[in-house]
Every structure is written in C-alpha cells, then in structure tokens.
Scaffold this active site. Structure first.
Site: not given
Ligand SMILES: Cc1cc2nc3c(=O)[nH]c(=O)nc-3n(C[C@H](O)[C@H](O)[C@H](O)COP(=O)(O)O)c2cc1C
Ligand SMILES: Cc1cc2nc3c(=O)[nH]c(=O)nc-3n(C[C@H](O)[C@H](O)[C@H](O)COP(=O)(O)OP(=O)(O)OC[C@H]3O[C@@H](n4cnc5c(N)ncnc54)[C@H](O)[C@@H]3O)c2cc1C
Length: 783
Positions: A414, A570, A712
């Site tokens: 998001c 959700y 991230r």
């Molecule tokens: C700012 C932000 C927004 C996110 N928005 C969503 C989203 O819209 N839909 C979703 O399924 N996961 C969302 N996530 C989860 C990420 O897709 C991901 O699973 C999570 O950040 C862990 O992965 P990472 O360690 O590579 O960041 C969001 C994560 C972050 C940090």
C-alpha cells in the site's frame, strides 16, 4: 568465596576451571553423581570458532583437548545412491569421555574439589555457598524443583533418536538418508578419534512404530540399525552406551537465576543434536558465567549480567537448532527431490549456509544444483541453457499462459497515496520504475473493491471508470517499457477499514470521515476500534459482486494476473481465522466452514477471470497466536484453493490479531512457504525479511518457494533485480534502450567487483584446523 557446582559434565567442570583460575583462593566443589570415568555418549563436536574461544580462556585444557581431536572439513550427504560432499566446514570431534577426563584433570590440578558419587537432592547442605551453579544436565532436578521460578518450557519433539558408536572410519560429517520398507531413517555420523565414530539414528514416530523398534533393548536396536545401514558400515559393529530410543526435549527457561543459584548448560536450555551444539553451548555458558563473575562486584550483579549478556546468543543458537530439527522432522517433504537439490536443502536448512557461501567453497556442487534447477525448468517447456545455467533467481516460470522472465517479485505494498481510490502520478512512477528495475512480476498494492472496502482514505481502488483508466495507464506503461508482468491484488479491509494512513497510526481508527466496517464477526481490532457489522448473506453477495466487478475492470486494464487477498486480518482473512470468526452458521466453526465464503469469492473471480491468466491467493499461514491458524491449517487452506484452480499461493503470516507473537528473523516466513509448497504440492511465493539475492537463490534452489517477493527492499531499490542480474551474470535481463549504457556498465564492473569480493572473503577466512593439519602432514615436495 565458596562455590558449589552440581553436575560434573562439560558445563560444570569448565565453569569450575575458569572460576578457579579467576579466584585461586575460592573454595570450589563439583558434586557429580557418577564415577569419574562413567559417562554416556561417544563423541562431541566443536567448530573452529568454539576452539578459538577455548584457547583464549584456558590454554592448557585447550592444548590437551586438541591433541585428542579428529578434524574434518567436509559434510557428506548420502541420498538415493548418491553422495554429495561440501568442504570448508571446519569441525573437530573428540571423545566425550576423554574430554571429561581432561577437564577433571585440569580442575584437580587447579585445586577444585571433585566429589564423585555425590548425588545431591537438595541444596540445604550448600547453605554457606556464595554461588551455586546448577549444571545438572537435561533432566535437571533443580530446574524442576524451582520450576515455578525458572519457568522451564519443555517441548518434547516427535522424532525418535538414539546415540550409538562405531569403529567405522569417516572422513566427513556424514548424513545418510535411508529409505526402508517402513519409512525414512536418518544417520548423523562423525569420527571423533581414530577408529571411533558417533552415530545418531533418527526417524519419525510412524516409521518407528512400523519398524517395530518399540521395546527393543539397546543391543537389539543396534542390530536393527546394523541391518539398515550395513551397506555403509562395511562390517563395523555398532556400539551402545545408554543408547535408548528417546525424543529430544527442546528446553527453554524463562529465568536462569534464583538468588545465588544459576542454571547453565543443558539444565537451562538445549539445542538439537543436528547442529552439534550441546557441549559447545554448555562450555560457552561456563565462559559467559566466568566473564560475568570477573566483571561484576557482587555475585548477584554477576548473575544478572550473565543472564542479560548470554540469553540472546543462546536463543539464536536454539532458533537455528529449531529450524534444523524441523527440517529433519519433515524430511519426507523433500523425499522425491532431485538428490543434489535435496543435499542443497540439507546444507542450507539452518540459514547460516547460503547459495553464495557454498559457491565460494564448493563451486562444482552449486553448479550441479543450478543444472538440476535448469533441467526442471527445461522440463517445464523452456529452452534454457543447462550446460551453463543461470542462477535460479533468473530462471523463468510459467503460470498458465503467463511467463515470468525471472523469480523476483515486488510484493504488494500500500502506498496510501490515492485520492478517493484514484492512483495518480506517484503510482505511475512507483510501479513503472520497479518494472524497469527488472523484477519478473510486480504486484499492485491492495486495491480495494469498493469505497467502503478501503483500509485508509489513501488506499487505491478499482470500482469506477476513472480508476480503471488510471490503472490502465500504469499497466500499459509497464508492458511498454519492461518485461515485467503485473498482477492486481484485490482486497477488502473488513474490520481494519476506516483507519489512518500508515504514517499517522497504522490500524488506528479514523477520528473523522470514517465509514461503516464489516467482518465475519463483530469483534473490534483494537478495543477502541469500530465494532464491525457481522456480515449477513446479503452483505456477502454485495461484497462478492464488487470483487467480480473489480476483476472485470482489472481484465480490461490488461493486468496479467489476479490475486485475492485473504491474509493479514482483512475481510476474507477474518472468515478464515478462528480468532476473528465466531460465527455459528455454515460460515463459522470448522476450517472447512470458515473457508466457505473466501472460496466462494475465489470461485466467482476464477469464473470471470480469463482462463489463460493465472490467479493467486495471499494467506496468513499462521496467526502467531494461541488458538489461531497454524502451518498445518495453511496446508489445508492451500489445498482448498488449489481445488478451485489457484496457480500460486502467496504465503505471508500474521497481522490477524493485535496480541500475536511473531518470531521475526531473516526469511522468517519461508518455512511456511516450504511447508505449503511441499505438503500441499502447490506453487508458492514466499516473502518476509528477505533482503539479498543470495537469500533468493538459496530459497529457490532448496525448493522452499517458486517465486520470492521482496517488499521493503524494493521501496529503496527499484533496481534490486537488475543489480542482482549483474552480480550473477544473467545478461538476458530486459532493459529499456534509454538505460542500456547503465546496464552495460554495471555488468562490466560486476565481474571485477565480484572477483574482488570473493578474493577478499577467501583471504579474510582463516584456514580451518583440518586444512592446517592436512598441510602440516603433507609430504614435502622434492626440490
Ligand atoms: C508499507 C507496506 C505496505 C504494505 N501493503 C500491503 C498490501 O497492500 N497488500 C499486502 O498483501 N501486503 C502488504 N504489505 C506486506 C508486504 O507485501 C510484505 O509481505 C511485507 O512487507 C514483508 O516483506 P518484506 O520484509 O520484504 O518487506 C505491505 C508492507 C509494507 C511495508
Ligand atoms: C544419552 C545422551 C548421549 C549424548 N551423547 C552425546 C554425544 O555423543 N555427543 C554430544 O556432543 N552430545 C551428546 N549428548 C548431549 C550432551 O551430553 C549435552 O549437550 C552436554 O553434555 C551438556 O553438558 P552439561 O554439562 O550441561 O550436561 P551433562 O553433560 O548432562 O552433565 C550433567 C551432569 O550432572 C550430573 N548430575 C545430574 N544430576 C545430578 C545430581 N542431582 N547430583 C549430582 N550430579 C548430577 C550428571 O550425572 C551429569 O554428569 C548426549 C546426551 C544424552 C542424554
């Protein structure tokens, strides 16, 4: 000062030695219930790093220990008639009996009182001791006596194992994975001195039962193992010494200190034998205790310091041991793997060893792994180079008619930057630059199916024509300027809706301008959150219709793939988790019922989404909370969606309830992807604290996921995949003509940078004791 130590194992004896060296005037007594030379077990194993520590803390015992040691460098994995060897591991083995005799001798020489055949039952006789060290081992009587204070947690694991010995010489730490008519048996074996090796046999409870091992005595058990592993033992007998079949207890204690009493070694915490750290942890505890006693002015402060400083290290080792033991408990998940991929999985099971690390020390092995991976891709219909394969991250994948150029994915994230659901210029630049950056697949952020389905006022949506046009502009840009495919994630916020933008207070309710929210049951997320309305059938129909309408718009936008968001608490996730679904109708109760509505929505989408385009579902594979979804449930959930035609399960975790207790760490969600993929037999995408392309390759090569998403890392580095392609020399990666000079430069420089980096790593790595020993014993070349 008077110090009483209960238990004359490695922890008790080594702490006696170090404390006596530090305080020669102290009166130190070790109470041991056994006789001096009466011990169980065969060999113990230490890494080079642990031996360095011993040298620093007590050189005389170190010298005697290393005189007795056997060194080896290789790990050998035997599986289905193959053997794969990997060098550079630097381990040493020694007889447990000799180790204890050396430590006893050294303690005696320093003036420690050793009281053998002294079994203590209570500590009243030790009332005048200033410090009481509880080193009484895995079944610690004193930990149990004060269990209310120490609060031990004992997790008795399911696999059954027995320690045995043999005279079979071994030149590597040897794992044998043996198929039998009853099921798989595993041997972990290593030589600890000339003519002596330790053998630990392990199997799952069902195989144990089928093989009729229950009730056999030690001798009979040894005979059975000789039959199973006879082909390898080459006529050498198995020896026993309290070699009863048992289950490993994973022990953790909330507290280690009570007044002037302190738990050390196995008494306080255990680490599974598959990472060979039991004796190491015990002796390093002794070092930490002696260090703390040296630094602090009082016993009370020293014990506080010991616990404070040591806990993290112990818990890290225990975590690695946990991951490793779970791998061995579920070895059947990998049983049909290609043997080289299987061996790669054994090597990388506990995270410390990775693809790049193995490339440095066993390049031929990794080349074989790459070839096996490329062969599988070829079997999937791609004409990829098998003789000189690219790294797994850069192998293509096909889902239905959608082909991905590589396995790196931008996770849905998001951006909280839409106005009335409208994606704007920020979104165009955000998605466009990440597509150009080289990822094979880009997910949109959770795109809401109606205005009231939004999480926050900044969430993007797809419920009107303007939004459809805005998304089409983004999709067209991605397709025109990159090779990336773009997937639309559709979702409904449920009880987490009408909340603030991430940077204003994640999941906190809006103070004004909110809207009514829905959920499976009327349970608010925070106590002061809006109480959601429990959905009735009409609401379900309306929500389903908005999903279907949004999917139709998504198809018109030209999205390549569709994901249904059933994770993170959700709306659809609120039906799946028992923590958020307390319904008594056909949508509540058993998992089958809780899945009913999410599956219904999925089926409705599958019916309208073109048959040649793939669909995925995002799930929370655990709620990280008591009574919530577990990995086993996730397998059932994945199977249920697979029956409805899902092509990929996007395995995330948590965010269901506020009081969850996630266990974070590198790649912390990957074990769930591995479980879902290899038990439900469905393609998975893993995600979560994966930050390097080395980790991406490690996960893919070990068969833990089919795609790897990064969230991230992509926020700060849109070109993550392009950079990785340069590092691994995957020159086929697409690049728009405007950026080609940049691509050429990074590819050219990477060859040299990588060589420099590898040279530096090799130079910085001290020789292992095994290497030094083999150099010292090499005959001199004739001049
Ligand atoms: C700012 C932000 C927004 C996110 N928005 C969503 C989203 O819209 N839909 C979703 O399924 N996961 C969302 N996530 C989860 C990420 O897709 C991901 O699973 C999570 O950040 C862990 O992965 P990472 O360690 O590579 O960041 C969001 C994560 C972050 C940090
Ligand atoms: C059967 C068995 C075989 C093993 N074999 C191996 C092996 O081959 N290699 C390996 O690396 N690890 C082996 N281990 C694991 C390894 O022994 C431990 O991780 C390590 O020894 C821990 O050291 P410690 O000093 O904390 O405990 P321990 O070595 O268990 O020492 C505890 C000592 O306390 C004594 N004790 C207990 N209660 C009392 C009491 N009330 N009064 C007086 N004395 C008491 C015990 O007799 C024992 O000597 C084995 C474990 C078991 C159970």
């Amino acid at each position: 000062m008077k110090i009483a130590i209960i238990g004359g194992g490695p922890a008790g004896l080594y702490s006696a030695i170090l404390l006596k060296k530090q305080r020669p005037e102290a009166e130190i007594t070790v109470y041991e219930r056994n006789r001096a030379d009466d011990t169980f077990g065969f060999g113990v194993v230490f890494s080079d790093a642990t031996l360095d520590n011993f040298e620093k803390y007590d050189a005389p015992s170190y010298r005697r220990i290393t005189q007795e040691f056997a060194y080896w460098d290789d790990i050998a994995v035997h599986f289905r008639g193959t053997v794969h060897r990997v060098g550079g591991n630097g381990f040493c083995g020694c007889s447990r009996r000799k180790l204890l005799l050396i430590l006893q001798e050294r303690a005696r020489e320093l003036g420690v009182h050793l009281m053998f055949q002294s079994e203590l039952d209570d500590i009243t006789g030790l009332a005048n001791a200033d410090l009481v060290v509880l080193a009484d081992g895995i079944n610690s009587r004193f930990r149990e006596r004060y269990a209310e204070h120490f609060q031990p947690e004992i997790d008795v694991r399911s696999n059954v194992f027995a320690w045995m010995g043999s005279s079979r010489p071994l030149d590597a730490f040897t794992f044998i994975f043996q198929e039998t008519e009853w099921g798989p048996f595993i041997a972990h074996a290593y030589q600890y001195e000339m003519g002596h090796s330790t053998w630990i046999f392990e199997t799952d409870p069902e195989t144990f039962e089928r093989a009729d091992l229950k009730g056999l005595d030690e001798k009979q058990s040894a005979e059975r193992m000789e039959k199973i592993f006879g082909w390898f033992l080459e006529g050498h007998k198995l020896l026993t010494n309290r070699s009863m079949w048992r289950n490993f207890p994973m022990i953790r204690s909330k507290r280690w200190v009570k007044g002037n009493m302190v738990l050390i070694g196995d008494a306080k915490a255990t680490a599974h034998f598959s990472i060979g750290s039991g004796t190491k942890l015990a002796m390093e505890d002794a070092i930490a205790l002696a260090d703390a006693m040296h630094r602090a002015p009082t016993v009370e402060q020293a014990l506080k310091l010991y616990e404070g400083d040591r806990r993290e290290e112990v818990e890290k080792t225990q975590h690695a041991a946990d991951v490793s033991l779970v791998w061995f408990e579920h070895v059947d998940r990998f049983w049909d793997f290609d043997p080289v991929q299987f061996a790669f999985g054994v090597m990388t099971r506990a995270k410390a060893i990775t693809y790049d690390n193995l490339t440095l020390r066993a390049p031929e092995f990794v080349n074989e792994v790459d070839k096996a991976f490329a062969n599988q891709v070829r079997a999937g219909g791609f004409n990829v180079d098998v003789a000189k394969p690219v790294a797994p991250m850069f192998q293509p994948l096909k889902l239905r008619e959608m082909t991905l150029a590589n396995r790196a994915v931008v996770s849905p994230m998001c951006m909280y930057s839409a106005k009335e659901g409208m994606p704007g210029d920020f979104h165009l630049v955000h998605y466009g630059s990440r597509a150009i950056g080289g990822a094979g697949l880009i997910f949109t952020e959770m795109t809401c199916v109606s205005r009231d389905a939004r999480i926050t006022p900044g969430c993007a949506g797809l419920w009107n024509d303007e939004q459809e046009a805005a998304w089409r502009r983004i999709v067209d840009f991605v397709h025109a300027n990159s090779a990336a495919k773009i997937a639309l994630q559709l979702g409904h916020a449920g009880r987490k809706g009408a909340t603030k933008l991430m940077w204003d207070g994640m999941d906190r309710p809006l103070e004004e301008g909110g809207w009514d929210v829905l959920s499976a049951s009327p349970i608010p997320y925070f106590p002061d959150s809006q109480v959601p309305r429990e959905m009735d059938r009409a609401a379900m129909d309306a929500v389903k219709a908005s999903f279907v309408a949004a999917a139709g718009r998504g198809e018109r936008c030209g999205f390549d793939m569709l994901e249904l968001h059933c994770a993170h608490g959700y709306l659809l996730a609120s039906f799946i988790s028992p923590l958020t679904n307390q319904r008594t109708d056909e949508y509540g109760g058993a998992l089958e019922n809780r899945l009913r509505f999410p599956l219904e929505v999925f089926a409705a989408l599958r019916a309208v989404w073109p048959a040649h385009k793939p669909m995925s579902v995002r799930i929370s594979a655990t709620d990280w909370a008591e009574g919530g979804i577990t990995g086993d449930d996730a397998v059932q959930i994945a199977r249920a969606f697979a029956e409805q035609g899902v092509d990929l399960v996007d395995v995330s975790t948590g965010q269901t309830v506020r009081d969850a207790q996630p266990v974070y760490g590198r790649m912390f969600q990957t074990p769930f992807s591995e479980q879902v993929r290899n038990e439900a037999r469905v393609a998975t995408m893993c995600v979560g604290n994966i930050t390097t392309s080395d980790q991406v390759n490690t996960i893919l090569a070990a068969g833990r996921a089919d795609l790897v998403a990064l969230g991230r890392p992509h926020l700060v580095d849109p070109a993550f995949t392009m950079k990785a392609a340069a590092w691994y020399g995957a020159g086929d990666i697409a690049c728009p003509p405007q950026y080609l000079p940049g691509k050429e430069q990074i590819f050219r420089n990477s060859v040299r940078d990588r060589q420099d980096f590898d040279d530096l790593k090799i130079k910085a790595k001290p020789k292992t004791r095994a290497e030094l020993k083999s150099e010292a014993t090499k005959p001199l070349a004739a001049e």
